[in-house]
Design an enzyme around this catalytic site. Structure first.
Site, short mmCIF file in Angstrom:
data_model
loop_
_atom_site.label_atom_id
_atom_site.label_comp_id
_atom_site.label_asym_id
_atom_site.label_seq_id
_atom_site.Cartn_x
_atom_site.Cartn_y
_atom_site.Cartn_z
N HIS A 288 0.83 -1.22 0.00
CA HIS A 288 0.00 0.00 0.00
C HIS A 288 0.86 1.27 0.00
O HIS A 288 0.50 2.26 -0.64
CB HIS A 288 -0.96 -0.01 1.19
CG HIS A 288 -2.02 -1.08 1.06
ND1 HIS A 288 -2.70 -1.61 2.13
CD2 HIS A 288 -2.51 -1.72 -0.04
CE1 HIS A 288 -3.57 -2.52 1.71
NE2 HIS A 288 -3.46 -2.61 0.39
N GLY B 148 -10.75 -10.93 -11.81
CA GLY B 148 -9.77 -9.92 -12.18
C GLY B 148 -8.90 -10.37 -13.34
O GLY B 148 -8.43 -9.54 -14.14
N ASP C 89 -3.22 -8.09 -7.22
CA ASP C 89 -2.88 -8.53 -5.86
C ASP C 89 -3.62 -9.84 -5.55
O ASP C 89 -4.54 -9.86 -4.73
CB ASP C 89 -3.28 -7.40 -4.89
CG ASP C 89 -2.90 -7.70 -3.45
OD1 ASP C 89 -2.05 -8.58 -3.22
OD2 ASP C 89 -3.45 -7.02 -2.55
C1 LIG Z 1 -4.83 -10.33 -1.28
S1 LIG Z 1 -6.55 -10.08 -1.33
C2 LIG Z 1 -6.71 -8.47 -1.96
C3 LIG Z 1 -6.35 -7.37 -1.03
C4 LIG Z 1 -6.55 -5.99 -1.61
N1 LIG Z 1 -5.95 -5.88 -2.93
C5 LIG Z 1 -5.94 -4.95 -0.71
O1 LIG Z 1 -4.80 -4.55 -0.93
O2 LIG Z 1 -6.63 -4.51 0.21
C6 LIG Z 1 -7.04 -11.04 -2.71
C7 LIG Z 1 -8.54 -10.94 -3.02
O3 LIG Z 1 -8.77 -11.52 -4.30
C8 LIG Z 1 -10.04 -12.14 -4.28
N2 LIG Z 1 -10.06 -13.05 -5.44
C9 LIG Z 1 -9.64 -14.33 -5.56
N3 LIG Z 1 -9.67 -14.74 -6.83
C10 LIG Z 1 -10.10 -13.68 -7.57
C11 LIG Z 1 -10.30 -13.44 -8.95
N4 LIG Z 1 -10.06 -14.40 -9.87
N5 LIG Z 1 -10.74 -12.24 -9.35
C12 LIG Z 1 -10.98 -11.25 -8.45
N6 LIG Z 1 -10.81 -11.40 -7.13
C13 LIG Z 1 -10.36 -12.60 -6.69
C14 LIG Z 1 -10.12 -12.76 -2.92
O4 LIG Z 1 -11.47 -13.00 -2.56
C15 LIG Z 1 -9.43 -11.68 -2.06
O5 LIG Z 1 -10.38 -10.79 -1.54
#
Ligand SMILES: C[S@@+](CC[C@H](N)C(=O)[O-])C[C@H]1O[C@@H](n2cnc3c(N)ncnc32)[C@H](O)[C@@H]1O
Length: 272
Positions: A18, A135, A155
């Site tokens: 971040h 994503g 991420d």
């Molecule tokens: C490491 S966390 C993200 C944290 C966020 N980027 C932050 O910095 O606050 C990863 C997230 O990706 C989501 N996720 C998993 N597979 C995904 C996909 N194919 N597309 C989008 N989101 C996904 C999970 O549910 C989780 O909430």
């Protein structure tokens, strides 16, 4: 999909990614033209560090809570936002806090509950779109943006065995559609073999201008632990390497209790 970011919010990896994310967004704001941000794996957006999930792992205690006690000049901007925003802000909320009028954010979150929370948070915000879609797909579907400039923040949860492979594939596809965009992708450091192989695929990918910033908490002798993490940045802004060095070192020093092997690396993987 077992991963829930609420258990990890505000940990050392969040602070690292971040603080660098804010620096990258500030670099986009140096030009007046609007920019677009795609946050491919957004999470729930805001996290209560007093809630049961965060308290159960207590990861924020050895993360952001330590940095708040020892403010460092290189983290002034990030820590300022953490203090100003209250609850711990994940990437989409942090990005939204620094967008200017006219800039746009699109975020993707696949976990239904977190996507719903996120959608509620950004209800009727004309600058933010929340997609409950993958994503990885959005890297093709939402790029290139009409603004023609911006940041793609990737991420992933790194739950799957092939996540480094998926990340490399996602970077390739995103870059193929938006080659002059700024890309920042997070990765875990558990054992060095996987990290070296990821770096080697970046180096041989044909993509130009790549820097990797890595924070090592300790030697990777316990390969099941999160021994550090990295952020690979494509098309980094001017003087980013120096800035990244200061930010990552400030995070590491602020965490305290250094173990053998702790340190920061800023590696130029591919020249411009
Ligand atoms: C490491 S966390 C993200 C944290 C966020 N980027 C932050 O910095 O606050 C990863 C997230 O990706 C989501 N996720 C998993 N597979 C995904 C996909 N194919 N597309 C989008 N989101 C996904 C999970 O549910 C989780 O909430």
């Amino acid at each position: 999909m077992n991963y829930r970011h609420a258990y990890h919010a505000g940990n050392f990896a969040d602070c690292f990614k971040h603080a660098l994310l804010v620096a990258l967004l500030d670099s986009l704001a140096r030009k007046p033209a609007p920019y677009f941000v795609l946050d491919t794996h957004a999470g729930a957006g805001r996290y209560d560090l007093e809630a049961e999930a965060a308290q159960r792992t207590a990861e924020a205690e050895t993360g952001v809570r330590r940095l708040l006690q020892r403010p460092a000049a290189a983290l002034e901007r990030y820590i300022g936002l953490v203090e100003q925003l209250g609850l711990y802000h994940g990437s989409p909320a942090l990005i939204r806090a620094v967008l200017r009028e006219g800039d746009r954010l699109a975020c993707c979150e696949l976990h239904h509950e977190d996507a719903t929370t996120l959608r509620r948070h950004f209800h009727r915000d004309p600058q933010v779109d929340v997609h409950d879609r993958s994503g990885w797909e959005a890297l093709a579907g939402l790029l290139p943006p009409r603004e023609k400039r911006g940041l793609v923040f990737i991420d992933p949860p790194f739950e799957a065995r092939d996540e480094f492979f998926r990340l490399m594939d996602g970077i390739r596809r995103g870059y193929g559609r938006f080659g002059h965009g700024l890309f920042a992708a997070w990765y875990p450091i558990k054992q060095m073999a996987a990290v070296r192989s990821f770096r080697a695929s970046l180096t041989s990918s044909g993509i130009r201008d790549i820097v990797a910033v890595e924070l090592h908490l300790r030697d990777t002798t316990g390969p099941d632990r999160l021994n550090g993490c990295g952020l690979v940045v494509i098309n980094p802004p001017y003087r980013f390497r120096d800035q990244a060095h200061s930010i990552a070192n400030a995070v590491l020093n602020g965490l305290g209790d250094h173990e053998p092997g702790a340190g920061v690396d800023v590696l130029r993987l591919v020249d411009e």
